[in-house]
Design a protein around this motif. Structure first.
Motif, mmCIF file in Angstrom:
data_model
loop_
_atom_site.group_PDB
_atom_site.id
_atom_site.type_symbol
_atom_site.label_atom_id
_atom_site.label_comp_id
_atom_site.label_asym_id
_atom_site.label_seq_id
_atom_site.Cartn_x
_atom_site.Cartn_y
_atom_site.Cartn_z
ATOM 1 N N ILE A 54 0.858 -1.183 0.000
ATOM 2 C CA ILE A 54 0.000 0.000 0.000
ATOM 3 C C ILE A 54 0.896 1.236 0.000
ATOM 4 O O ILE A 54 1.961 1.241 0.627
ATOM 5 C CB ILE A 54 -0.924 -0.020 1.239
ATOM 6 N N LYS A 55 0.466 2.266 -0.710
ATOM 7 C CA LYS A 55 1.226 3.514 -0.785
ATOM 8 C C LYS A 55 0.422 4.645 -0.166
ATOM 9 O O LYS A 55 -0.808 4.653 -0.231
ATOM 10 C CB LYS A 55 1.535 3.884 -2.235
ATOM 11 N N THR A 81 2.866 5.908 9.526
ATOM 12 C CA THR A 81 2.451 4.566 9.927
ATOM 13 C C THR A 81 1.187 4.143 9.213
ATOM 14 O O THR A 81 0.228 4.904 9.116
ATOM 15 C CB THR A 81 2.230 4.503 11.452
ATOM 16 N N LEU A 82 1.186 2.921 8.712
ATOM 17 C CA LEU A 82 0.026 2.289 8.089
ATOM 18 C C LEU A 82 -0.615 1.361 9.105
ATOM 19 O O LEU A 82 0.076 0.549 9.729
ATOM 20 C CB LEU A 82 0.462 1.482 6.864
ATOM 21 N N ASN A 83 -1.925 1.479 9.271
ATOM 22 C CA ASN A 83 -2.686 0.565 10.126
ATOM 23 C C ASN A 83 -3.793 -0.062 9.301
ATOM 24 O O ASN A 83 -4.598 0.649 8.711
ATOM 25 C CB ASN A 83 -3.309 1.304 11.316
ATOM 26 N N VAL A 84 -3.831 -1.383 9.243
ATOM 27 C CA VAL A 84 -4.918 -2.109 8.589
ATOM 28 C C VAL A 84 -5.677 -2.821 9.690
ATOM 29 O O VAL A 84 -5.080 -3.556 10.491
ATOM 30 C CB VAL A 84 -4.388 -3.129 7.559
ATOM 31 N N SER A 85 -6.999 -2.595 9.743
ATOM 32 C CA SER A 85 -7.817 -3.237 10.767
ATOM 33 C C SER A 85 -9.022 -3.884 10.101
ATOM 34 O O SER A 85 -9.312 -3.634 8.942
ATOM 35 C CB SER A 85 -8.273 -2.212 11.810
ATOM 36 N N GLY A 86 -9.713 -4.706 10.829
ATOM 37 C CA GLY A 86 -10.880 -5.407 10.290
ATOM 38 C C GLY A 86 -10.600 -6.894 10.215
ATOM 39 O O GLY A 86 -10.044 -7.483 11.145
ATOM 40 N N SER A 87 -10.943 -7.515 9.092
ATOM 41 C CA SER A 87 -10.719 -8.948 8.927
ATOM 42 C C SER A 87 -9.242 -9.299 8.941
ATOM 43 O O SER A 87 -8.853 -10.417 9.267
ATOM 44 C CB SER A 87 -11.337 -9.438 7.618
ATOM 45 N N ASN A 88 -8.417 -8.349 8.551
ATOM 46 C CA ASN A 88 -6.969 -8.545 8.518
ATOM 47 C C ASN A 88 -6.327 -7.402 9.283
ATOM 48 O O ASN A 88 -6.766 -6.263 9.186
ATOM 49 C CB ASN A 88 -6.473 -8.546 7.075
ATOM 50 N N THR A 113 0.366 -3.608 10.619
ATOM 51 C CA THR A 113 0.909 -2.284 10.927
ATOM 52 C C THR A 113 2.327 -2.220 10.389
ATOM 53 O O THR A 113 3.092 -3.184 10.513
ATOM 54 C CB THR A 113 0.911 -2.021 12.446
ATOM 55 N N ASN A 114 2.666 -1.080 9.782
ATOM 56 C CA ASN A 114 4.012 -0.888 9.274
ATOM 57 C C ASN A 114 4.333 0.593 9.328
ATOM 58 O O ASN A 114 3.481 1.431 9.034
ATOM 59 C CB ASN A 114 4.133 -1.400 7.839
ATOM 60 N N THR A 115 5.561 0.925 9.707
ATOM 61 C CA THR A 115 6.011 2.320 9.762
ATOM 62 C C THR A 115 7.169 2.504 8.805
ATOM 63 O O THR A 115 8.108 1.699 8.784
ATOM 64 C CB THR A 115 6.435 2.701 11.191
ATOM 65 N N VAL A 117 6.041 3.982 0.421
ATOM 66 C CA VAL A 117 5.683 2.608 0.063
ATOM 67 C C VAL A 117 5.884 1.745 1.304
ATOM 68 O O VAL A 117 7.001 1.602 1.793
ATOM 69 C CB VAL A 117 6.533 2.081 -1.112
ATOM 70 N N PHE A 118 4.780 1.212 1.810
ATOM 71 C CA PHE A 118 4.844 0.396 3.010
ATOM 72 C C PHE A 118 5.274 -1.023 2.668
ATOM 73 O O PHE A 118 5.142 -1.469 1.530
ATOM 74 C CB PHE A 118 3.484 0.384 3.713
#
Length: 199
Positions: free
Chosen positions: A24-25, A43-50, A53-55, A70-71
């Motif tokens: 993800i960008k 920082t990228l945060n993905v929540s929900g079914s999946n 986290t990446n910084t 670019v994460f």
């Protein structure tokens, strides 16, 4: 400092198992007057079914400068809904962006449920191809093309191209009906087309 998130770039619908790993960008801009120092966290945060986290760190950004972050790639995902958020600094007016993403077992594409289908693009009385690029880390079968139509009255068809733009599969012609306006229509290939990994 005022580091703003302009947008998040990812697919709105991902194909479980086949679309991953997926990066993800985020596009960030220094909207302040002071230089953003190199090494500022985004920082990228993905929540929900999946969950994921990446910084990543910015370069030094002068006022008005934009950087694409670019994460790290999300390794895998299960079917369900994701919420993707990129937070930043203390200016809450522009310090984060959020988008939704559906992970499914039978489709992929750029639009998501947040998208508002306004306007349109096409060739009027002319002809041509509107093409988007997708790359899959794993091989998959493509059975058709799903398109959002604004108006009826034209004849359209779906195509599948290889990496150099050559048409390798094409649907039959479809006469767009008035009832198709502001709706999705699926154009199916005669049989599913096997795409190799990374093609």
């Amino acid at each position: 400092t005022d580091l703003g998130v302009d947008k998040i770039e990812t697919l709105g619908t991902m194909l479980a198992g086949v679309s991953y790993p997926h990066s993800i960008k985020a596009f960030v801009t220094n909207y302040g007057t002071n230089t953003i120092p190199a090494g500022t966290n985004v920082t990228l945060n993905v929540s929900g079914s999946n969950t994921f986290t990446n910084t990543q760190l910015t370069n030094s950004l002068a006022a008005g400068t934009t950087q694409t972050i670019v994460f790290a790639a999300i390794p895998t995902a299960v079917v369900g809904n994701n919420t993707i958020t990129v937070p930043n600094d203390d200016n809450i007016a522009n310090s984060s962006a959020t988008t939704s993403q559906l992970v499914t077992s039978n489709g992929f594409g750029y639009p998501n449920s947040d998208a508002i289908n306004v306007g349109g693009i096409g060739f009027n009385t002319g002809s041509g191809l509107l093409v988007v690029s997708h790359r899959f880390p794993m091989g998959t079968n493509i059975s058709g093309v799903k398109v959002f139509l604004k108006t009826g009255g034209n004849t359209i068809f779906g195509v599948l191209t290889n990496s150099v733009g050559e048409i390798i599969a094409q649907t039959t012609d479809y006469n767009v009906q008035l009832a198709d306006s502001n709706n999705y229509v699926t154009l199916s290939f005669a049989s599913p087309f096997a795409m190799a990994a990374d093609s």
